[in-house]
Motif scaffolding. Structure first.
Motif, short mmCIF file in Angstrom:
data_model
loop_
_atom_site.label_atom_id
_atom_site.label_comp_id
_atom_site.label_asym_id
_atom_site.label_seq_id
_atom_site.Cartn_x
_atom_site.Cartn_y
_atom_site.Cartn_z
N VAL A 127 41.66 33.22 41.03
CA VAL A 127 41.84 34.15 42.15
C VAL A 127 42.94 33.67 43.08
CG1 VAL A 127 40.75 35.13 44.21
CG2 VAL A 127 39.47 34.99 42.06
N ASN A 130 46.51 34.03 41.46
CA ASN A 130 46.97 35.39 41.19
C ASN A 130 47.05 36.25 42.45
OD1 ASN A 130 47.28 36.05 38.10
ND2 ASN A 130 45.56 34.64 38.29
N VAL A 131 46.00 36.24 43.24
CA VAL A 131 45.94 37.13 44.40
C VAL A 131 46.78 36.63 45.55
CG1 VAL A 131 44.38 38.15 46.13
CG2 VAL A 131 43.67 38.00 43.74
N VAL A 145 39.49 45.06 43.28
CA VAL A 145 39.01 44.10 42.28
C VAL A 145 38.19 44.84 41.24
CG1 VAL A 145 37.73 41.99 41.86
CG2 VAL A 145 38.88 42.32 44.05
N ALA A 156 36.76 36.73 44.51
CA ALA A 156 37.89 37.47 45.07
C ALA A 156 37.49 38.22 46.33
CB ALA A 156 38.45 38.43 44.02
N LEU A 213 43.52 43.27 41.25
CA LEU A 213 43.19 42.18 40.34
C LEU A 213 42.44 42.81 39.17
CD1 LEU A 213 43.26 39.10 39.88
CD2 LEU A 213 41.02 38.98 40.99
#
Length: 326
Positions: A127, A130-131, A145, A156, A213
């Motif tokens: 998480v 990527n986020v 998400v 997330a 995501l």
């Protein structure tokens, strides 16, 4: 030691608990006596024969673990025998011991027991990288998400809320959506009954999600792009909905949007260490303060890993399923 091996790919029954040689920590590695590991979708793919470990990694499944430092390899500093830790792995978590690159170790967070910590390394690293490191979610933005009640999803939600973002989630049951709401999700979409593109647009005044995501891949690609806001970012981390899809590039251009796709397991050691260091700097204080916590569905003995895989494949769980070592 004992470990879960996969003599032949197949169903959950392919997982065999048996004796194997003890690992020996190499240069820059630490030997961890495992307290617990956790089940990830990648473990299921490995069991089925679709996701082999990278060269040099342990052949046993398990991408994260918690435990105590049992020995230090040459060149390791900053850790001591007996330290309670959790770790991001390229494999080997379904075992009583595992050798871990020192850069992929994290200290046990405050307020968690040693088994609970096994639910953290893979989801938090996925998480955060990527986020936040790639998609740069900012306060006031909206994160969508997919699979909000999964281990990745539950983490997330919490991290996005901790930085001041608005969170939309998809899930397939009322119970799962209610649990997401308890964690702070603002927009709840039952993907079996609702169109997530329409619901996210409606909830954002037509703007769409700034960051998505996605664990589905091909099946959701076109709809994900349609759900993005202008300057939106789509982060793909899974292929549960297939690997090939067509994309309208015009829509992507019009929205000035970006798509990234990553995995953790095969990344170079330096990249993994940088992600783990960022997690320790930014996420560990939130866990220590009680703002973020791992969501554990249940604990199952590691020797019964086949049962744990069945639970995850049935998708009735919420959060992580842990495998507890003897």
């Amino acid at each position: 030691m004992h470990a879960i091996t996969i003599p032949e790919p197949g169903g959950p029954e392919a997982l065999v608990w048996g004796e194997v040689p003890d690992p020996v920590p190499g240069e820059g590695e630490v030997l961890v006596e495992v307290a617990a590991s956790a089940v990830n979708r990648a473990d299921i793919l490995q069991r089925q024969g679709f996701y082999n470990p990278p060269p040099g990694a342990s052949p046993y499944p398990g991408l994260e673990c918690s435990g105590r430092v049992a020995a230090l390899g040459p060149g390791v500093s900053g850790w001591s025998v007996g330290d309670e830790v959790c770790a991001l792995l390229a494999g080997g978590g379904y075992a009583e011991k595992v050798a871990v690159p020192a850069g992929q170790l994290l200290p046990l967070p405050k307020g968690l027991d040693l088994k609970q910590a096994a639910a953290l390394p893979e989801v938090v690293s996925t998480v955060w990288s990527n986020v936040f490191m790639i998609a740069h979610l900012r306060p006031g933005e909206t994160l969508l998400v997919h699979g909000g009640s999964s281990g990745i999803g539950t983490m997330a939600i919490q991290l996005a809320k901790a930085v001041g973002a608005k969170v939309a989630v998809t899930a397939g049951t009322r119970e799962k959506l209610e649990r997401c709401a308890e964690l702070g999700a603002d927009i709840l979409v039952n993907y079996r009954e609702q169109d997530f593109v329409e619901e996210v647009r409606k909830a954002t005044g037509g703007a769409g999600a700034d960051v998505i995501l996605d664990n589905m891949g091909a099946k959701y690609l076109d709809r994900n792009v349609n759900a993005l806001a202008v300057n939106g970012r789509l982060a793909i981390i899974g292929m549960q909905g297939g690997v090939k899809a067509e994309l309208n590039i015009s829509t992507l251009l019009t929205k000035r949007a970006a798509i990234s796709a990553t995995s953790l397991r095969a990344r170079p050691l330096g990249e993994k260490a940088a992600i783990v260091a960022a997690v320790r700097e930014h996420v560990w204080p939130l866990i220590d303060a009680g703002q973020v916590r791992p969501i554990v569905d249940r604990e199952i003995p590691m020797s019964d890993a086949d049962t744990a895989h069945r639970v995850v494949e049935e998708s009735g769980h919420i959060g992580k399923v842990l495998l507890v070592a003897p």
